[in-house]
Design an enzyme around this catalytic site. Structure first.
Site, PDB file in Angstrom:
ATOM      1  N   HIS A 111       0.869  -1.177   0.000  1.00 59.81           N
ATOM      2  CA  HIS A 111       0.000   0.000   0.000  1.00 59.81           C
ATOM      3  C   HIS A 111       0.905   1.225   0.000  1.00 59.81           C
ATOM      4  O   HIS A 111       1.736   1.408   0.880  1.00 59.81           O
ATOM      5  CB  HIS A 111      -0.908   0.024   1.221  1.00 59.81           C
ATOM      6  CG  HIS A 111      -1.816   1.219   1.240  1.00 59.81           C
ATOM      7  ND1 HIS A 111      -3.066   1.218   0.655  1.00 59.81           N
ATOM      8  CD2 HIS A 111      -1.654   2.466   1.758  1.00 59.81           C
ATOM      9  CE1 HIS A 111      -3.631   2.400   0.810  1.00 59.81           C
ATOM     10  NE2 HIS A 111      -2.792   3.176   1.474  1.00 59.81           N
ATOM     11  N   CYS A 112       0.726   2.072  -1.021  1.00 62.87           N
ATOM     12  CA  CYS A 112       1.569   3.266  -1.164  1.00 62.87           C
ATOM     13  C   CYS A 112       0.792   4.487  -0.701  1.00 62.87           C
ATOM     14  O   CYS A 112      -0.256   4.822  -1.279  1.00 62.87           O
ATOM     15  CB  CYS A 112       2.003   3.427  -2.624  1.00 62.87           C
ATOM     16  SG  CYS A 112       3.042   4.874  -2.905  1.00 62.87           S
ATOM     17  N   VAL A 113       1.312   5.161   0.322  1.00 61.55           N
ATOM     18  CA  VAL A 113       0.624   6.352   0.834  1.00 61.55           C
ATOM     19  C   VAL A 113       0.716   7.511  -0.139  1.00 61.55           C
ATOM     20  O   VAL A 113      -0.118   8.424  -0.117  1.00 61.55           O
ATOM     21  CB  VAL A 113       1.214   6.767   2.203  1.00 61.55           C
ATOM     22  CG1 VAL A 113       0.945   5.706   3.248  1.00 61.55           C
ATOM     23  CG2 VAL A 113       2.706   7.074   2.095  1.00 61.55           C
ATOM     24  N   ASN A 136      -2.102   6.916  -2.356  1.00 57.98           N
ATOM     25  CA  ASN A 136      -3.312   6.637  -1.582  1.00 57.98           C
ATOM     26  C   ASN A 136      -4.061   5.433  -2.149  1.00 57.98           C
ATOM     27  O   ASN A 136      -5.291   5.432  -2.265  1.00 57.98           O
ATOM     28  CB  ASN A 136      -4.228   7.867  -1.544  1.00 57.98           C
ATOM     29  CG  ASN A 136      -5.337   7.733  -0.508  1.00 57.98           C
ATOM     30  OD1 ASN A 136      -5.153   7.112   0.534  1.00 57.98           O
ATOM     31  ND2 ASN A 136      -6.492   8.296  -0.797  1.00 57.98           N
ATOM     32  N   ASN A 137      -3.308   4.396  -2.492  1.00 55.64           N
ATOM     33  CA  ASN A 137      -3.915   3.223  -3.105  1.00 55.64           C
ATOM     34  C   ASN A 137      -2.981   2.031  -2.937  1.00 55.64           C
ATOM     35  O   ASN A 137      -1.779   2.200  -2.720  1.00 55.64           O
ATOM     36  CB  ASN A 137      -4.174   3.481  -4.595  1.00 55.64           C
ATOM     37  CG  ASN A 137      -5.194   2.530  -5.181  1.00 55.64           C
ATOM     38  OD1 ASN A 137      -5.777   1.706  -4.464  1.00 55.64           O
ATOM     39  ND2 ASN A 137      -5.415   2.628  -6.485  1.00 55.64           N
TER      40      ASN A 137
END
EC number: 2.3.1.225
Length: 330
Positions: free
Chosen positions: A178-180, A183-184
Site C-alpha cells: 500500500h503506497c501512501v 493513496n492506493n
C-alpha cells in the site's frame, strides 16, 4: 562552514541513520536500547501529547487519506517552480535548445497521467463476483499460499499471491504494497501504471539535473573562472581548483537573482585591489570578450572572482561579478 562540508555532513548523517536502522532491525541489543529509549521518552512526553501523536500517525499511515498525495503535488510543484524560475530562463538566454529545456515539462505531464492512474485504478480488489476467476490465475504452492484459506475479514477464499490490505480493508490480487503517496494499493491491475509513474518521475528528475549541470558547467567555462586565482582564509593566493569550482557553482544559481535584490545577503563588488590578486584594476578586463557589458545584455551575471570574508562577525560572499542589467531580472 562551506557548501561541501555541509553537504558531506548531511550525507554522513543520512548514511549513519540508514546503517543504524539496518543494525537495529537485526540486533537484539540495539532493539533493546531503542525500546528503553522509547520508555524514557514516554515518561518525559505528556500522555495527552502521546495520544495525539499516535492518532496523527494512525491517520497518516493506517487510513486512506490524501495528505501525501497533496504533499507530493506540492513538492513537485515547488521543484518545477524553482526549475522554471532559476534554470529555464537563464538557459534560454544562454541559447540552450528548447527541446532539452521543455523535456522536463513533457515528462511532468506523462508522470502526472501515470500518477493519476495509479491513484484511481482498482489494484485488483477481490469480490464475490471475481473470486473464482482469481483462484485460477496462480497455482497454490502449499507453502506460502495454501489452498482453501479464507480471509477472516472479507470472508473470501484467498487466491495465491493475494493479501488483505488493512488500510484499504480489502483483499487485493497479486498484492505488492500500500503506497501512501498514491493513496492506493499496488496490485495486479495498476502495477504497470505505478512502475511507469516511478520511471517518469526518475527520468524528469534526471533530466532537470542534467540540464542544471550543463548550465553550471557552461557558466563556469564562459566566465573563465577556472583560469583565475583567489585569496583563501589565510590570505594566500590560490589557483582555482575543482573543489573551489564546485562551491562556486553551488551558490551561483541561487546567488544570481539575489545579486540584484538582496545586497545585505550577498555583496557583489568588483574587488578594488585587483592588483594584489593578480588581476587588473579594470574589472571589465577580467571578463571574457564575449561577455563584455553590452554584448550579452540578457546574461545576468558571470563569476570572475570568488572570495569569502568575515565582516563584523557576518559571513558575506564577495563575488567579482559582471552584472548585465536585464529588465526581467530587476
Amino acid at each position: 562552514m562551506d557548501f561541501l562540508v555541509l553537504f558531506l555532513l548531511y550525507l554522513a548523517l543520512v548514511l549513519l541513520g540508514f546503517v543504524m536502522i539496518c543494525l537495529a532491525s537485526k540486533t537484539h541489543y540495539l532493539q533493546g536500547l531503542i525500546s528503553r529509549g522509547a520508555q524514557i521518552f514516554s515518561y518525559i512526553i505528556p500522555e495527552c501529547l502521546q495520544r495525539a501523536m499516535l492518532r496523527v500517525l494512525h491517520y497518516l499511515f493506517h487510513t486512506r487519506n490524501y495528505t501525501f498525495v497533496i504533499l507530493h503535488l506540492i513538492l513537485q510543484g515547488m521543484v518545477y517552480t524553482e526549475y522554471t524560475w532559476e534554470i529555464f530562463g537563464l538557459c534560454q538566454q544562454l541559447e540552450f535548445s528548447l527541446y532539452y529545456l521543455f523535456l522536463p515539462y513533457l515528462l511532468l505531464i506523462v508522470n502526472l497521467v501515470f500518477f493519476t492512474l495509479s491513484c484511481v485504478t482498482d489494484p485488483g480488489t477481490i469480490t464475490k463476483a471475481n473470486e473464482l476467476l482469481f483462484l485460477q490465475v496462480y497455482e497454490f504452492d502449499e507453502v506460502m499460499f495454501p489452498k482453501n484459506v479464507r480471509c477472516p475479514t472479507c470472508d473470501l477464499r484467498k487466491p495465491a499471491r493475494s493479501k488483505h490490505c488493512s488500510v484499504c480493508n480489502r483483499c487485493v490480487h497479486r498484492f505488492d504494497h500500500h503506497c501512501v503517496w498514491v493513496n492506493n494499493c499496488v496490485g495486479a491491475w495498476n502495477t504497470r501504471y505505478f512502475l511507469s509513474y516511478l520511471l517518469t518521475l526518475t527520468a524528469s528528475a534526471a533530466t532537470m539535473a542534467v540540464v542544471s549541470t550543463v548550465f553550471l558547467v557552461r557558466l563556469v567555462v564562459m566566465s573563465d573562472v577556472y583560469l583565475q586565482t583567489y585569496v583563501d582564509d589565510l590570505g594566500h593566493l590560490q589557483v582555482v581548483d575543482t573543489v573551489f569550482l564546485v562551491q562556486v557553482t553551488a551558490v551561483q544559481v541561487t546567488a544570481s537573482r539575489a545579486v540584484c535584490r538582496t545586497a545585505t545577503a550577498i555583496k557583489v563588488v568588483f574587488c578594488p585591489s585587483l592588483q594584489t590578486l593578480g588581476g587588473s584594476p579594470d574589472p571589465h578586463s577580467l571578463l571574457p570578450t564575449s561577455l563584455m557589458p553590452g554584448s550579452h545584455p540578457s546574461v545576468l551575471s558571470t563569476i570572475v572572482l570568488f572570495r569569502d570574508c568575515h565582516l563584523r562577525g557576518t559571513l558575506q560572499w564577495q563575488l567579482g561579478v559582471g552584472v548585465f542589467h536585464s529588465p526581467q531580472f530587476l
